[in-house]
Design a protein around this motif. Structure first.
Motif, mmCIF file in Angstrom:
data_model
loop_
_atom_site.group_PDB
_atom_site.id
_atom_site.type_symbol
_atom_site.label_atom_id
_atom_site.label_comp_id
_atom_site.label_asym_id
_atom_site.label_seq_id
_atom_site.Cartn_x
_atom_site.Cartn_y
_atom_site.Cartn_z
ATOM 1 N N MET A 1 11.529 -14.468 10.442
ATOM 2 C CA MET A 1 11.330 -13.274 9.614
ATOM 3 C C MET A 1 11.932 -13.483 8.224
ATOM 4 O O MET A 1 11.345 -13.090 7.214
ATOM 5 C CB MET A 1 11.965 -12.045 10.278
ATOM 6 C CG MET A 1 11.282 -11.580 11.550
ATOM 7 S SD MET A 1 9.502 -11.193 11.429
ATOM 8 C CE MET A 1 9.502 -9.666 10.473
ATOM 9 N N ARG B 1 10.007 -16.427 1.331
ATOM 10 C CA ARG B 1 8.803 -16.980 0.736
ATOM 11 C C ARG B 1 8.147 -15.944 -0.178
ATOM 12 O O ARG B 1 7.681 -16.263 -1.273
ATOM 13 C CB ARG B 1 7.831 -17.405 1.845
ATOM 14 C CG ARG B 1 6.714 -18.317 1.416
ATOM 15 C CD ARG B 1 6.015 -18.917 2.638
ATOM 16 N NE ARG B 1 5.722 -17.915 3.641
ATOM 17 C CZ ARG B 1 4.668 -17.105 3.618
ATOM 18 N NH1 ARG B 1 3.775 -17.203 2.663
ATOM 19 N NH2 ARG B 1 4.499 -16.210 4.565
ATOM 20 N N SER B 2 8.151 -14.672 0.255
ATOM 21 C CA SER B 2 7.506 -13.655 -0.571
ATOM 22 C C SER B 2 8.364 -13.305 -1.794
ATOM 23 O O SER B 2 7.844 -12.851 -2.809
ATOM 24 C CB SER B 2 7.193 -12.405 0.259
ATOM 25 O OG SER B 2 8.367 -11.702 0.552
ATOM 26 N N ALA C 1 13.090 -2.184 1.783
ATOM 27 C CA ALA C 1 11.857 -2.873 1.392
ATOM 28 C C ALA C 1 10.679 -2.306 2.189
ATOM 29 O O ALA C 1 9.572 -2.187 1.669
ATOM 30 C CB ALA C 1 11.983 -4.367 1.651
ATOM 31 N N SER D 1 9.387 0.640 3.106
ATOM 32 C CA SER D 1 9.609 2.037 2.728
ATOM 33 C C SER D 1 8.463 2.896 3.251
ATOM 34 O O SER D 1 7.521 3.184 2.529
ATOM 35 C CB SER D 1 9.734 2.149 1.212
ATOM 36 O OG SER D 1 8.751 1.338 0.567
ATOM 37 N N TYR E 1 1.665 -2.988 5.295
ATOM 38 C CA TYR E 1 2.507 -3.950 4.564
ATOM 39 C C TYR E 1 2.047 -5.376 4.851
ATOM 40 O O TYR E 1 1.879 -6.198 3.953
ATOM 41 C CB TYR E 1 3.947 -3.752 5.022
ATOM 42 C CG TYR E 1 5.010 -4.520 4.252
ATOM 43 C CD1 TYR E 1 5.699 -3.911 3.198
ATOM 44 C CD2 TYR E 1 5.372 -5.817 4.604
ATOM 45 C CE1 TYR E 1 6.700 -4.579 2.515
ATOM 46 C CE2 TYR E 1 6.370 -6.498 3.924
ATOM 47 C CZ TYR E 1 7.045 -5.872 2.878
ATOM 48 O OH TYR E 1 8.042 -6.540 2.210
ATOM 49 N N GLU F 1 -1.496 -12.872 -0.936
ATOM 50 C CA GLU F 1 -1.333 -14.334 -0.900
ATOM 51 C C GLU F 1 -2.667 -15.057 -0.995
ATOM 52 O O GLU F 1 -2.712 -16.229 -1.385
ATOM 53 C CB GLU F 1 -0.624 -14.752 0.383
ATOM 54 C CG GLU F 1 0.860 -14.465 0.330
ATOM 55 C CD GLU F 1 1.629 -15.385 1.250
ATOM 56 O OE1 GLU F 1 1.490 -16.626 1.124
ATOM 57 O OE2 GLU F 1 2.360 -14.864 2.115
ATOM 58 N N TYR G 1 3.607 4.063 -0.361
ATOM 59 C CA TYR G 1 5.056 3.762 -0.299
ATOM 60 C C TYR G 1 5.299 2.320 0.144
ATOM 61 O O TYR G 1 6.155 1.617 -0.387
ATOM 62 C CB TYR G 1 5.778 4.675 0.710
ATOM 63 C CG TYR G 1 5.669 6.161 0.508
ATOM 64 C CD1 TYR G 1 5.326 6.727 -0.724
ATOM 65 C CD2 TYR G 1 5.917 7.027 1.575
ATOM 66 C CE1 TYR G 1 5.235 8.113 -0.873
ATOM 67 C CE2 TYR G 1 5.830 8.408 1.431
ATOM 68 C CZ TYR G 1 5.483 8.941 0.211
ATOM 69 O OH TYR G 1 5.396 10.308 0.083
ATOM 70 N N MET G 2 4.585 1.916 1.179
ATOM 71 C CA MET G 2 4.811 0.568 1.720
ATOM 72 C C MET G 2 4.468 -0.490 0.673
ATOM 73 O O MET G 2 5.172 -1.489 0.519
ATOM 74 C CB MET G 2 3.974 0.339 2.993
ATOM 75 C CG MET G 2 4.410 1.155 4.200
ATOM 76 S SD MET G 2 6.140 0.988 4.726
ATOM 77 C CE MET G 2 6.179 -0.651 5.433
ATOM 78 N N GLU H 1 4.396 -0.014 -2.592
ATOM 79 C CA GLU H 1 5.421 0.120 -3.638
ATOM 80 C C GLU H 1 6.632 -0.751 -3.278
ATOM 81 O O GLU H 1 7.134 -1.513 -4.106
ATOM 82 C CB GLU H 1 5.810 1.600 -3.733
ATOM 83 C CG GLU H 1 6.656 1.997 -4.922
ATOM 84 C CD GLU H 1 7.097 3.477 -4.821
ATOM 85 O OE1 GLU H 1 6.321 4.321 -4.328
ATOM 86 O OE2 GLU H 1 8.249 3.770 -5.234
ATOM 87 N N GLY H 2 7.093 -0.642 -2.021
ATOM 88 C CA GLY H 2 8.236 -1.448 -1.572
ATOM 89 C C GLY H 2 7.932 -2.931 -1.596
ATOM 90 O O GLY H 2 8.753 -3.749 -2.022
ATOM 91 N N ARG I 1 7.747 -4.210 -5.279
ATOM 92 C CA ARG I 1 9.095 -4.269 -5.852
ATOM 93 C C ARG I 1 9.786 -5.556 -5.410
ATOM 94 O O ARG I 1 10.444 -6.233 -6.204
ATOM 95 C CB ARG I 1 9.887 -3.044 -5.401
ATOM 96 C CG ARG I 1 11.131 -2.757 -6.209
ATOM 97 C CD ARG I 1 11.675 -1.363 -5.891
ATOM 98 N NE ARG I 1 11.703 -1.119 -4.453
ATOM 99 C CZ ARG I 1 12.672 -1.503 -3.642
ATOM 100 N NH1 ARG I 1 13.714 -2.157 -4.105
ATOM 101 N NH2 ARG I 1 12.600 -1.252 -2.342
ATOM 102 N N SER I 2 9.608 -5.930 -4.140
ATOM 103 C CA SER I 2 10.288 -7.137 -3.670
ATOM 104 C C SER I 2 9.613 -8.401 -4.209
ATOM 105 O O SER I 2 10.262 -9.435 -4.331
ATOM 106 C CB SER I 2 10.355 -7.154 -2.139
ATOM 107 O OG SER I 2 9.083 -7.418 -1.595
ATOM 108 N N LEU I 3 8.340 -8.316 -4.557
ATOM 109 C CA LEU I 3 7.657 -9.503 -5.091
ATOM 110 C C LEU I 3 8.070 -9.790 -6.533
ATOM 111 O O LEU I 3 7.921 -10.907 -7.009
ATOM 112 C CB LEU I 3 6.130 -9.336 -5.004
ATOM 113 C CG LEU I 3 5.555 -9.293 -3.588
ATOM 114 C CD1 LEU I 3 4.055 -9.043 -3.635
ATOM 115 C CD2 LEU I 3 5.851 -10.577 -2.824
ATOM 116 N N ALA J 1 3.420 -12.354 6.035
ATOM 117 C CA ALA J 1 4.754 -12.163 5.467
ATOM 118 C C ALA J 1 5.732 -11.732 6.562
ATOM 119 O O ALA J 1 6.888 -12.143 6.563
ATOM 120 C CB ALA J 1 4.712 -11.108 4.370
ATOM 121 N N LEU J 2 5.258 -10.924 7.486
ATOM 122 C CA LEU J 2 6.108 -10.501 8.604
ATOM 123 C C LEU J 2 5.863 -11.491 9.735
ATOM 124 O O LEU J 2 5.053 -11.275 10.626
ATOM 125 C CB LEU J 2 5.771 -9.078 9.021
ATOM 126 C CG LEU J 2 5.970 -8.024 7.919
ATOM 127 C CD1 LEU J 2 5.427 -6.677 8.370
ATOM 128 C CD2 LEU J 2 7.438 -7.902 7.538
#
Lengths: 397, 397
Positions: free
Chosen positions: A119, A125-126, A235, A237, B90, B98, B118-119, B121-122, B125-127, B235-236
């Motif tokens: 995980m 990676r992202s 993250a 959210s 997400y 990707e 929302y998902m 957006e989160g 933000r992390s990217l 990603a997950l």
């Protein structure tokens, strides 16, 4: 003093089976079927959508989080249920990284459960350039905690050997270097006392289908220390972590404290089954459980070593240094475990050569330990494992 | 031809209740309680950990994914269950981004369900730098699809008004501009025929507790088009999406095809309840369901407009342009809905002024529609909603 005969009587334990795999999946609490059936009929059936309020479905993730929180030393109102452990690891590490924005290394060890590493690998990676997952030997963790590390992510109890990390000492070392900690309690919650508040832990996660006996696929939990609870921005959210989910705003605003770590609609059937399991935990003192577990594990080690010279102890010999399981190494461990299982002693195998046995005082007693050793010794000393049908690997062990 | 009297007889529908909220939570299939109870006793209880193989728990996410896949036009083997819809959004959008690494804009609309926004957006933000979630009016989506867009993320049916996007037309427009599509089918799956393969969709996600009747907290599903299934890297990246979960390797290698979109341990109780719901779906033709739903919705609109001049239709008037729900606007809609609910007609309210009614032919018929309109008309024409107790907002509506 916890009455373990009384707790044992509250589980369904199949005739002729000695179940030493509660570290993978806990047994069925006898009251669970009726409790879930009643919820399905009286709440889903009769209340339908109004069950979210009337039957308190919406509050279950926090109610149950607090009940588990008592076993792991969390402050009330700082644990919430949801998703799977893998998702909660992602959420915790992503949040922890945001608290340490100038650093890019996550430190873990190669004794961690692989999904935690997977995980984080996906997360990093992202996140892009420069992020690194650094995986060292468990013994090398302390020295690897430097001011380069953003997040220390460890599982307290090694899933294969039961070896324990010292949560307090490593958390202190981490904090001294400005490192944020994420503790995975998969093999700790319900196995031994954890003192998250006393250790000053930052984040913790765990599952509820092992020692907590919540049933197959029971949801995970996440803990966020009070000092971070109002500042972390998750993250993942989701709407149920929103300050006002039913306002249906287009912008995300994190909910109060631990509420923001909720994501989507909670699994009400699974949470209902978990309630029955937690009712049994209300009868137990986790310190009694720990003392009894060490007794049972010590007895198992002594008896196996006296009767099965083929097996080599893989777990720490000292009770306080291991979780609630005992593992032995044997080159043909897979086949040996299948042979033992065929005789009603349920443990499991972990590659490459680990035979793993979990000891769960809520429903395993000394007589079970002695009976299990007798069967194991019979299998080992008469080479009963050496049959082709025990060597066929199944998908899930 | 689907026998809707026969399907209706298979649900628990409380006496005195007309349930027009299957778009939020479907009712209890009568056989679900016994089916889940049996699974708990015979599988969790008697098989314990061996249930993962023996009882087929590990295969349920794909088995049920395929059963839902038939309702949404997915190729067999390309849908899998797990997690919540928020998590699956997400996962889908992260994977879609990707596939389009030179672009950084996700396009959606302000009629989308907020958690999708929302998902993302989160996620964005992390990217990091440069990523943008661009939210336009639903009517402006087509013109906003340019070669700047990486991913188009839309919910086919608007949760408030029932307005439908044209999945085929927008997917074609998107592909012409090199845009990858993610379709949320929350209000489509089980409501109307979807043709993912025929539309050339890239990713789709949805939930199973609304029209599919899987129960509160039933898991989500995700679809990945065959052409992407072996190239996307989730990603997950959880252990059950690994090529060999039980090898416990330290490095992640994605599993074959849709298997890689699995994350953690699946919720077996919830999946078992969903099985019963899908047994009822096996008796229905989704095209019959659609035709009947349009009939019921048209009847409701005609009767309400004839009897309740206070209400303004918020849904498209043309049946093929809306999902399986009808919404009316009324400034005091919250109170009016509470008054209607108090009289046994269960719909719901969506801010700021939407009274929403879902029509689900599997268990709602013409007599229900007429009875519901009579109650609604009584409430509206006698101002029965104008009482203080109907104006207190609850947490969940």
């Amino acid at each position: 003093m916890t009455d373990f005969a009384a707790t044992k009587a509250l589980f369904h334990l199949p005739d002729g089976m000695i179940y030493l795999d509660g570290n993978s999946l806990g047994p069925l609490p006898l009251a669970a079927r009726d409790h879930v059936g009643k919820m399905m009929q009286d709440e889903w059936g009769d209340m339908l959508i109004t069950g979210w309020n009337k039957a308190g479905w919406m509050a279950k993730p926090q109610d149950l989080g607090d009940r588990i929180g008592r076993l792991i030393g969390a402050e009330p109102g700082h644990v919430v249920m949801g998703d799977t452990l893998s998702i909660k690891v992602y959420q915790a590490v992503a949040s922890a990284l945001e608290l340490n924005p100038t650093r890019k290394v996550v430190l873990s060890d190669n004794g961690n459960f692989p999904t935690d590493l997977y995980m984080v690998e996906g997360l990093l990676r992202s996140l892009g350039e420069g992020y690194e997952l650094r995986v060292v030997d468990p013994e090398a963790v302390a020295d690897a905690i430097t001011d380069e590390i953003a997040v220390l992510m460890l599982t307290e109890v090694d899933y294969r050997t039961g070896r324990m990390h010292d949560m307090k000492a490593l958390t202190d070392l981490a904090h001294a270097q400005g490192v944020v900690t994420v503790w995975d309690l998969a093999h700790s919650a319900g196995a031994l006392p954890v003192d998250l508040a006393g250790c000053n832990a930052d984040f913790a996660v765990g599952c509820s289908y092992k020692y907590l006996n919540g049933g197959p696929g029971a949801p995970a939990f996440i803990y966020v220390a009070p000092r971070h609870a109002e500042t972390v921005r998750p993250a993942l959210s989701g709407w149920l972590g929103h300050e006002a989910p039913f306002a249906f705003d287009l912008d995300y605003r994190p909910g109060a404290g631990i509420e923001r770590m909720r994501v989507g609609t909670p699994p009400v059937l699974q949470l209902t089954a978990l309630e029955t399991a937690m009712d049994i935990w209300d009868m137990a003192d986790i310190h009694d459980v720990r003392a009894k577990s060490i007794e049972l594990c010590d007895l198992f080690i002594a008896e196996v070593e006296a009767s099965c010279p083929q097996l080599t102890l893989a777990s720490p010999r000292i009770g306080t240094q291991r979780g609630s399981q005992v593992s032995f190494r044997f080159a043909e461990g897979y086949a040996a475990m299948q042979a033992v299982i065929a005789r009603g002693v349920i443990g499991d195998f972990r590659a490459p050569d680990i035979m793993r046995f979990g000891f769960t005082p809520l429903y395993v007693d000394e007589a079970d330990v002695r009976a299990a050793v007798a069967i194991l010794a019979d299998v080992m000393n008469n080479d009963l494992w050496d049959r082709p049908e025990y060597k066929i690997r199944s998908k899930v062990t």
